[in-house]
Scaffold this motif. Structure first.
Motif, PDB file in Angstrom:
ATOM      1  N   LYS A   1      19.908  41.120  24.459  1.00 47.42           N
ATOM      2  CA  LYS A   1      20.287  40.739  23.660  1.00 47.42           C
ATOM      3  C   LYS A   1      19.115  40.561  23.558  1.00 47.42           C
ATOM      4  CE  LYS A   1      22.603  36.009  23.774  1.00 47.42           C
ATOM      5  NZ  LYS A   1      23.530  34.770  24.298  1.00 47.42           N
ATOM      6  N   GLU A   2      18.401  40.190  23.903  1.00 47.48           N
ATOM      7  CA  GLU A   2      17.339  39.569  23.109  1.00 47.48           C
ATOM      8  C   GLU A   2      16.411  40.786  21.686  1.00 47.48           C
ATOM      9  OE1 GLU A   2      17.190  39.438  26.078  1.00 47.48           O
ATOM     10  OE2 GLU A   2      16.937  37.459  26.382  1.00 47.48           O
ATOM     11  N   ALA A   3      16.690  41.514  22.565  1.00 41.26           N
ATOM     12  CA  ALA A   3      16.555  43.262  21.800  1.00 41.26           C
ATOM     13  C   ALA A   3      17.341  43.020  20.358  1.00 41.26           C
ATOM     14  CB  ALA A   3      16.849  44.884  22.060  1.00 41.26           C
ATOM     15  N   MET A   4      18.590  42.559  20.287  1.00 40.25           N
ATOM     16  CA  MET A   4      19.581  42.587  19.633  1.00 40.25           C
ATOM     17  C   MET A   4      18.907  41.197  18.344  1.00 40.25           C
ATOM     18  SD  MET A   4      22.286  45.060  20.109  1.00 40.25           S
ATOM     19  CE  MET A   4      20.483  45.843  21.101  1.00 40.25           C
ATOM     20  N   ILE A   5      18.531  40.447  18.864  1.00 39.69           N
ATOM     21  CA  ILE A   5      17.964  39.442  17.668  1.00 39.69           C
ATOM     22  C   ILE A   5      17.063  39.848  17.367  1.00 39.69           C
ATOM     23  CG2 ILE A   5      16.935  37.120  18.389  1.00 39.69           C
ATOM     24  CD1 ILE A   5      19.001  36.561  20.676  1.00 39.69           C
ATOM     25  N   SER A   6      16.300  40.464  17.646  1.00 37.87           N
ATOM     26  CA  SER A   6      14.770  40.887  17.394  1.00 37.87           C
ATOM     27  C   SER A   6      15.243  41.801  16.229  1.00 37.87           C
ATOM     28  CB  SER A   6      14.435  42.097  18.412  1.00 37.87           C
ATOM     29  OG  SER A   6      13.725  40.701  19.511  1.00 37.87           O
ATOM     30  N   ILE A   7      15.854  42.801  16.040  1.00 37.78           N
ATOM     31  CA  ILE A   7      16.563  43.941  15.373  1.00 37.78           C
ATOM     32  C   ILE A   7      16.524  42.462  13.451  1.00 37.78           C
ATOM     33  CG2 ILE A   7      17.712  45.182  14.869  1.00 37.78           C
ATOM     34  CD1 ILE A   7      17.851  46.353  17.825  1.00 37.78           C
TER      35      ILE A   7
END
Length: 338
Positions: free
Chosen positions: A16-22
């Motif tokens: 989930k944090e990765a999606m936000i970072s992208i």
């Protein structure tokens, strides 16, 4: 090492944090890279990666990021490298917009998102480069075009002048998709108020600030060049001209320098909001002149910034460009003290 364009995630548990970072990186830079299997210092954390792992990442991106992006997802040993890019900003993760600040992801406020969208679409939201749908080349005044050429010869700011009317306007960016722009008609029109009645300049001279008694009142019409000259003439008629004899010569002096007034009127005409149907007003009192036009100050500027050098913010770049070529203005934001 992590940067504004590169993000590390230790494991797939941080999907989930990765999606936000992208999304954050896309909204700031338009492209970037995210790597699963590295901690923030860049050390490898081993994990099992198979085809299902890559599918899960791909589905997470497809299901949770809007608008859609199509990243490159690669397994490299015990890490997964994701390269992504996109031009359809703003991007959202789980329905929210984020922006990259240093190596952190920050959710945009409603106001930040509004400004982001407005800034992205500022060229589409401009008035001057929109097509004036009903106008035709015959609406352009040949005499005003020739005046423009003479101004440019004196300023020497433009190399091409021998083109015919259509080619000249085209090279100046005043024709779009074979149609005259609003700027073309405003600057060079034979009957500008037929298309833009709000380009009328309302001038008045008053006995006092209570505006109880008019000395003179006039609606000035024409294209922008004509309106400028007529407005300056009206102002000259209602301000004082002093004179003194120096030797054999008579030296005259306006109570307010005409060049300063001319610059103020030009700014009022080229930087006003022409979407607004209000008029530009010139109000002359015994001890002051008020020049007002529709339009807010650019959001990046404050009133106090106007009294010092500042970046020039142009609401109507085509109008400003033509007046610059004529030598009427310069391209520097030097402040009103000038």
């Amino acid at each position: 090492m992590e940067t504004e364009k590169k993000e590390y995630k230790k494991s797939l548990s941080e999907i989930k944090e990765a999606m936000i970072s992208i999304v954050s990186v896309l909204n700031k830079h338009g492209k970037g890279e995210l790597i699963f299997g590295l901690d923030h210092s860049g050390r490898v954390h081993k994990q099992d990666i198979n085809e299902k792992t890559l599918r899960d990442i791909s589905q997470a991106i497809a299901n949770n990021i809007e608008p859609k992006i199509y990243p490159k997802i690669e397994k490299q040993g015990s890490i997964v490298r994701i390269g992504f890019s996109g031009r359809e900003t703003p991007y959202f993760a789980y329905g929210r917009a984020y922006i990259r600040v240093s190596d952190e992801d920050r959710q945009m406020s409603a106001k930040e998102l509004e400004n982001f969208i407005l800034n992205k679409n500022k060229d589409k939201l401009r008035w001057d480069n929109q097509a004036c749908e009903d106008a035709v080349l015959e609406d352009i005044d040949e005499e005003t075009v020739n005046k423009f050429k003479n101004y440019v010869k004196q300023s020497q700011r433009l190399p091409f002048l021998n083109e015919d009317k259509y080619e000249l306007l085209n090279k100046l960016g005043l024709i779009i998709q074979k149609k005259l722009t609003n700027a073309a008609v405003l600057l060079f029109g034979k009957d500008t108020q037929k298309y833009f009645y709000n380009s009328t300049i309302r001038c008045a001279s008053f006995k006092n600030e209570l505006k109880e008694e008019f000395i003179d009142m006039k609606d000035i019409q024409g294209n922008l060049f004509e309106c400028l000259e007529k407005t300056i003439l009206f102002i000259k008629t209602h301000i004082k001209l002093s004179a003194k004899i120096q030797g054999l010569y008579r030296k005259e002096k306006w109570e307010i320098p005409i060049e300063a007034l001319r610059e103020a009127v030009i700014n009022a005409l080229i930087h006003r909001n022409y979407f607004d149907q209000s008029f530009t007003y010139i109000k002359i009192y015994d001890d002051s002149i008020v020049i007002s036009n529709p339009g807010e100050l650019d959001k990046s500027l404050k009133i106090e910034d106007l009294f010092k050098e500042h970046e020039s913010k142009q609401r109507n770049p085509l109008l400003a460009k033509i007046f610059y070529f004529c030598g009427f203005i310069d391209s520097w934001g030097r402040g009103i003290n000038n």
